[in-house]
Design a protein around this motif. Structure first.
Motif, PDB file in Angstrom:
ATOM      1  N   SER A 160       0.781  -1.095  -0.220  1.00  0.00           N
ATOM      2  CA  SER A 160      -0.029   0.114  -0.037  1.00  0.00           C
ATOM      3  C   SER A 160       0.743   1.271   0.113  1.00  0.00           C
ATOM      4  O   SER A 160       2.053   1.285   0.313  1.00  0.00           O
ATOM      5  N   ALA A 161       0.402   2.328  -0.341  1.00  0.00           N
ATOM      6  CA  ALA A 161       0.812   3.582  -0.485  1.00  0.00           C
ATOM      7  C   ALA A 161       1.101   4.289   1.011  1.00  0.00           C
ATOM      8  O   ALA A 161       0.284   5.384   1.083  1.00  0.00           O
ATOM      9  N   SER A 162       1.742   3.902   2.073  1.00  0.00           N
ATOM     10  CA  SER A 162       1.682   4.107   3.330  1.00  0.00           C
ATOM     11  C   SER A 162       3.032   4.313   3.914  1.00  0.00           C
ATOM     12  O   SER A 162       3.882   3.144   3.766  1.00  0.00           O
ATOM     13  N   LEU A 163       3.308   5.239   4.733  1.00  0.00           N
ATOM     14  CA  LEU A 163       4.625   5.328   5.270  1.00  0.00           C
ATOM     15  C   LEU A 163       4.525   5.628   6.723  1.00  0.00           C
ATOM     16  O   LEU A 163       3.764   6.169   7.339  1.00  0.00           O
ATOM     17  N   SER A 164       5.315   4.600   7.617  1.00  0.00           N
ATOM     18  CA  SER A 164       5.165   4.639   8.998  1.00  0.00           C
ATOM     19  C   SER A 164       6.626   5.751   9.253  1.00  0.00           C
ATOM     20  O   SER A 164       7.752   5.584   8.578  1.00  0.00           O
ATOM     21  N   ARG A 165       6.569   6.795  10.227  1.00  0.00           N
ATOM     22  CA  ARG A 165       7.570   7.709  10.281  1.00  0.00           C
ATOM     23  C   ARG A 165       7.561   7.826  12.155  1.00  0.00           C
ATOM     24  O   ARG A 165       6.672   7.596  12.868  1.00  0.00           O
ATOM     25  N   LEU A 166       8.670   8.571  12.188  1.00  0.00           N
ATOM     26  CA  LEU A 166       9.037   8.882  13.508  1.00  0.00           C
ATOM     27  C   LEU A 166       9.103  10.436  13.525  1.00  0.00           C
ATOM     28  O   LEU A 166      10.081  10.960  12.782  1.00  0.00           O
ATOM     29  N   ALA A 167       8.169  11.132  14.186  1.00  0.00           N
ATOM     30  CA  ALA A 167       8.385  12.677  14.243  1.00  0.00           C
ATOM     31  C   ALA A 167       8.833  13.099  15.310  1.00  0.00           C
ATOM     32  O   ALA A 167       8.834  12.631  16.606  1.00  0.00           O
ATOM     33  N   PHE A 168       9.319  14.459  15.232  1.00  0.00           N
ATOM     34  CA  PHE A 168       9.853  15.117  16.362  1.00  0.00           C
ATOM     35  C   PHE A 168       9.245  16.366  16.414  1.00  0.00           C
ATOM     36  O   PHE A 168       8.814  17.242  15.572  1.00  0.00           O
ATOM     37  N   PRO A 169       9.096  16.643  17.769  1.00  0.00           N
ATOM     38  CA  PRO A 169       8.142  18.079  18.137  1.00  0.00           C
ATOM     39  C   PRO A 169       9.463  19.330  18.126  1.00  0.00           C
ATOM     40  O   PRO A 169      10.362  19.272  19.101  1.00  0.00           O
ATOM     41  N   LEU A 170       9.504  20.047  16.665  1.00  0.00           N
ATOM     42  CA  LEU A 170      10.661  20.793  16.808  1.00  0.00           C
ATOM     43  C   LEU A 170      10.345  22.120  17.595  1.00  0.00           C
ATOM     44  O   LEU A 170      11.273  23.008  17.544  1.00  0.00           O
ATOM     45  N   TYR A 171       9.124  22.378  18.293  1.00  0.00           N
ATOM     46  CA  TYR A 171       8.706  23.330  19.076  1.00  0.00           C
ATOM     47  C   TYR A 171       9.286  23.067  20.726  1.00  0.00           C
ATOM     48  O   TYR A 171       9.198  24.056  21.128  1.00  0.00           O
ATOM     49  N   ALA A 172       9.830  21.941  20.864  1.00  0.00           N
ATOM     50  CA  ALA A 172      10.125  21.523  22.244  1.00  0.00           C
ATOM     51  C   ALA A 172      11.563  21.586  22.586  1.00  0.00           C
ATOM     52  O   ALA A 172      12.501  21.788  21.344  1.00  0.00           O
ATOM     53  N   LYS A 173      12.040  21.865  23.699  1.00  0.00           N
ATOM     54  CA  LYS A 173      13.384  22.374  24.365  1.00  0.00           C
ATOM     55  C   LYS A 173      14.286  21.130  23.770  1.00  0.00           C
ATOM     56  O   LYS A 173      13.846  19.864  24.064  1.00  0.00           O
ATOM     57  N   GLY A 174      15.333  21.509  23.136  1.00  0.00           N
ATOM     58  CA  GLY A 174      16.319  20.591  22.624  1.00  0.00           C
ATOM     59  C   GLY A 174      16.108  20.006  21.491  1.00  0.00           C
ATOM     60  O   GLY A 174      16.951  19.765  20.602  1.00  0.00           O
ATOM     61  N   TRP A 175      14.730  20.323  20.785  1.00  0.00           N
ATOM     62  CA  TRP A 175      14.594  19.749  19.498  1.00  0.00           C
ATOM     63  C   TRP A 175      14.417  21.193  18.550  1.00  0.00           C
ATOM     64  O   TRP A 175      14.312  21.120  17.407  1.00  0.00           O
ATOM     65  N   ASP A 176      14.682  22.324  19.144  1.00  0.00           N
ATOM     66  CA  ASP A 176      14.496  23.632  18.393  1.00  0.00           C
ATOM     67  C   ASP A 176      15.636  24.376  18.081  1.00  0.00           C
ATOM     68  O   ASP A 176      15.809  25.567  17.837  1.00  0.00           O
ATOM     69  N   THR A 177      16.749  23.697  18.039  1.00  0.00           N
ATOM     70  CA  THR A 177      18.203  23.900  17.825  1.00  0.00           C
ATOM     71  C   THR A 177      18.491  23.884  16.431  1.00  0.00           C
ATOM     72  O   THR A 177      18.379  22.768  15.721  1.00  0.00           O
ATOM     73  N   ALA A 178      19.587  24.463  15.897  1.00  0.00           N
ATOM     74  CA  ALA A 178      20.046  24.019  14.448  1.00  0.00           C
ATOM     75  C   ALA A 178      20.820  22.683  14.641  1.00  0.00           C
ATOM     76  O   ALA A 178      20.476  21.833  13.639  1.00  0.00           O
ATOM     77  N   GLY A 179      21.502  22.343  15.585  1.00  0.00           N
ATOM     78  CA  GLY A 179      22.147  21.131  15.581  1.00  0.00           C
ATOM     79  C   GLY A 179      21.607  19.889  15.964  1.00  0.00           C
ATOM     80  O   GLY A 179      21.686  18.861  15.658  1.00  0.00           O
ATOM     81  N   SER A 180      20.132  20.079  16.271  1.00  0.00           N
ATOM     82  CA  SER A 180      19.278  18.979  16.476  1.00  0.00           C
ATOM     83  C   SER A 180      19.129  18.315  15.185  1.00  0.00           C
ATOM     84  O   SER A 180      18.565  17.115  15.210  1.00  0.00           O
ATOM     85  N   ALA A 181      19.023  18.845  13.979  1.00  0.00           N
ATOM     86  CA  ALA A 181      18.977  18.370  12.650  1.00  0.00           C
ATOM     87  C   ALA A 181      19.958  17.140  12.635  1.00  0.00           C
ATOM     88  O   ALA A 181      19.651  15.908  12.153  1.00  0.00           O
ATOM     89  N   GLU A 182      21.048  17.262  13.052  1.00  0.00           N
ATOM     90  CA  GLU A 182      22.337  16.251  13.040  1.00  0.00           C
ATOM     91  C   GLU A 182      21.881  15.090  13.840  1.00  0.00           C
ATOM     92  O   GLU A 182      21.999  13.783  13.677  1.00  0.00           O
ATOM     93  N   VAL A 183      21.119  15.340  15.152  1.00  0.00           N
ATOM     94  CA  VAL A 183      20.801  14.235  16.113  1.00  0.00           C
ATOM     95  C   VAL A 183      19.728  13.447  15.437  1.00  0.00           C
ATOM     96  O   VAL A 183      19.927  12.340  15.503  1.00  0.00           O
ATOM     97  N   ARG A 184      18.783  13.932  14.697  1.00  0.00           N
ATOM     98  CA  ARG A 184      17.754  13.336  14.145  1.00  0.00           C
ATOM     99  C   ARG A 184      18.311  12.555  13.173  1.00  0.00           C
ATOM    100  O   ARG A 184      17.767  11.292  12.937  1.00  0.00           O
ATOM    101  N   GLN A 185      19.290  13.167  12.206  1.00  0.00           N
ATOM    102  CA  GLN A 185      19.752  12.187  11.235  1.00  0.00           C
ATOM    103  C   GLN A 185      20.571  11.196  11.628  1.00  0.00           C
ATOM    104  O   GLN A 185      20.562   9.947  11.125  1.00  0.00           O
ATOM    105  N   GLY A 186      21.012  11.215  12.819  1.00  0.00           N
ATOM    106  CA  GLY A 186      22.038  10.283  13.446  1.00  0.00           C
ATOM    107  C   GLY A 186      21.169   9.327  14.058  1.00  0.00           C
ATOM    108  O   GLY A 186      21.502   8.018  13.996  1.00  0.00           O
ATOM    109  N   ILE A 187      19.918   9.810  14.775  1.00  0.00           N
ATOM    110  CA  ILE A 187      18.902   8.630  15.221  1.00  0.00           C
ATOM    111  C   ILE A 187      18.558   7.909  13.953  1.00  0.00           C
ATOM    112  O   ILE A 187      18.305   6.620  14.137  1.00  0.00           O
ATOM    113  N   SER A 188      18.178   8.488  12.761  1.00  0.00           N
ATOM    114  CA  SER A 188      17.687   7.697  11.665  1.00  0.00           C
ATOM    115  C   SER A 188      18.696   6.700  11.113  1.00  0.00           C
ATOM    116  O   SER A 188      18.416   5.560  10.941  1.00  0.00           O
ATOM    117  N   MET A 189      20.065   6.878  11.328  1.00  0.00           N
ATOM    118  CA  MET A 189      20.925   6.027  10.868  1.00  0.00           C
ATOM    119  C   MET A 189      21.303   4.980  12.054  1.00  0.00           C
ATOM    120  O   MET A 189      22.074   3.881  11.614  1.00  0.00           O
TER     121      MET A 189
END
Length: 501
Positions: free
Chosen positions: A254-283
């Protein structure tokens, strides 16, 4: 009566305020709009619409088929659509799907980014006569007519606008079924609407949706014959279900995607460096191993933010970030400043059988980081409760998320979830460059040009990683010996109207 597994929806069955699959199952059964989608191919099919025409891809004239009625006998008219769309769009009505009307002229006035609305209706909607209305968009949008089979664009009867609260208790629609009884958090019983004018004629005498909070309990009822259709099969039974049910088991892509979402409005996830953290978690997530050992091969590792079969799908747009690489994962997480607070929790609804794969994702992350406390699952009782937390922006860490195709366009996956103010942008992601690419894609002339721009937009998602693609989901379901003609559509929904008992 066909008895089907169900769950607790977040909200009553108003199209503008329905988001989860449990609510959609009922809305799609009691309401029919301008279009539907072929359950086998996802191709748009005219229902209440007689024609949708344009000369410039920005101004549209919609003509309805005559003599359609709601189940209370009132007519389905152009005003039934215009009033419903205006109601959903207006910010003071607090409808979760308001953003879907953002391309109609006047949206900024009825749903401003801040402050009170300066208008109560969309200036781009005009009723011409009882069966004709016009729509003016803010820009060219060549594929906009193909989106109109989405339940969000369904009509509502005059009785709704007189008293929305009363309508929510006793919904009235123009779809193949009507609600015979509704017990919140327990059951909704549908019976065929004799006056239904559409193509999806019920082949049964009704659907009894029974709410379960435990997939194992639903599966036990399926095996005992107390349940006819179960599309909430527990992960632990997927190796046994075909044998247990003597082949009465569906497993189709089916055309369906399971995802892990992040609250970019929350403390710790609202910084520029957190993108690298999320990329690392994915890997750090070993998708193939989890799919093999936990999901029993019913998924495929995701490599982009759309899904196979969708126009614009291009495998690999996630790049190396969707490939398991422990060394690079550790490097990226460290470069981004480490996990916020030193650890993360993944929130998920406990009533959906999600615990095994969430635990497996956390185990994968923990193994990569060498810390058994780096990631833990955080169960929330029901899907409705999880969605309440998500929509209220109360999340503090990653949470279980998914997207099922509404129509086979990249726009469906990439605009609502990721554009600033998008109707389903639960992460709070904002990037003006991304928004611009989406606008240009929608305005492009021709599918190929549209798809190329959406693929560019996905590369921006890879750079920012607001949501991690996990896997493309199959449609799986089991059914009892008491029913026949059971099928799953490409939207991961049973085709209820076609089932015979």
């Amino acid at each position: 009566m066909v008895i089907a597994a169900w769950g607790v929806p977040q909200n009553p069955f108003v199209p503008g305020d329905t988001y989860d699959s449990y609510g959609i199952k009922v809305v799609d059964s009691i309401l029919t709009g301008l279009l539907t989608y072929d359950p086998r191919t996802s191709a748009p099919v005219y229902e209440n619409a007689a024609s949708i025409s344009t000369t410039d891809q920005q101004h549209f004239t919609i003509r309805l088929k005559p003599d359609w009625t709601f189940s209370d006998g009132s007519p389905v008219t152009a005003a039934s659509y215009v009033d419903a769309w205006n109601y959903t769009a207006l910010a003071t009505n607090r409808q979760i799907n308001s953003g879907y009307f953002g391309y109609i002229q006047g949206y900024a006035a009825v749903a401003p980014a801040s402050g009170r609305p300066t208008a109560t209706t969309l200036s781009g909607l005009k009723v011409v006569d009882s069966t004709t209305f016009t729509v003016a968009l803010t820009q060219k949008f060549s594929t906009w007519p193909q989106t109109l089979g989405e339940f969000i664009f369904d009509p509502l009867p005059a009785s709704f606008f007189k008293d929305p609260s009363a309508w929510e208790k006793h919904p009235v629609g123009d779809g193949p079924y009507r609600i015979a009884s509704y017990t919140p958090k327990q059951e909704v019983v549908l019976t065929p609407y004799a006056g239904y004018k559409g193509l999806q004629k019920p082949q049964n005498d009704g659907i009894d949706f029974k709410a379960y909070t435990d997939p194992n309990a639903a599966y036990a009822d399926l095996l005992s014959g107390r349940l006819d259709i179960d599309d909430t099969l527990p992960l632990g039974e997927l190796d046994n279900v075909s044998k247990d049910l003597h082949g009465r088991y569906i497993d189709r892509p089916s055309a369906s995607l399971s995802r892990l979402a992040f609250p970019l409005y929350a403390k710790g996830w609202d910084t520029a460096g957190s993108a690298e953290v999320r990329q690392g978690i994915s890997m750090a997530i070993d998708r193939p191993l989890i799919i093999d050992k936990i999901l029993h091969g019913t998924m495929t590792p995701a490599t982009d933010w759309t899904a196979p079969g969708v126009s614009g799908y291009d495998p690999g747009l996630c790049g190396s970030y969707c490939t398991y690489d422990p060394v690079r994962a550790r490097q990226l997480i460290a470069a981004g400043g480490g996990l916020p607070g030193g650890s993360i929790t993944i929130s998920y609804n406990a009533d959906g059988g999600n615990q095994p794969w969430v635990d497996a994702v956390c185990n994968s992350i923990n193994n990569v980081l060498g810390d058994d406390r780096a990631c833990t699952g955080k169960p929330v009782g029901t899907f409705a409760e999880l969605r309440d937390q998500v929509t209220a922006r109360r999340m503090t860490g990653p949470f279980r998320d998914s997207w099922d195709e509404d129509y086979p366009l990249a726009q469906d996956f990439l605009q609502p979830s990721f554009t600033s103010g998008g109707g389903s942008n639960d992460s709070g992601y904002r990037n003006s460059g991304y928004d611009s690419l989406v606008d240009r894609a929608n305005a492009a002339s021709g599918t190929a040009a549209t798809d190329r721009l959406y693929q560019q937009a996905e590369k921006q998602l890879a750079a920012d990683m607001p949501v991690i693609p996990l896997w493309y989901e199959n449609s799986v379901a089991g059914y009892s010996a008491a029913v026949s003609d059971v099928a799953m559509d490409s939207f991961r929904m049973p085709v209820y109207y076609a089932v015979r008992k």
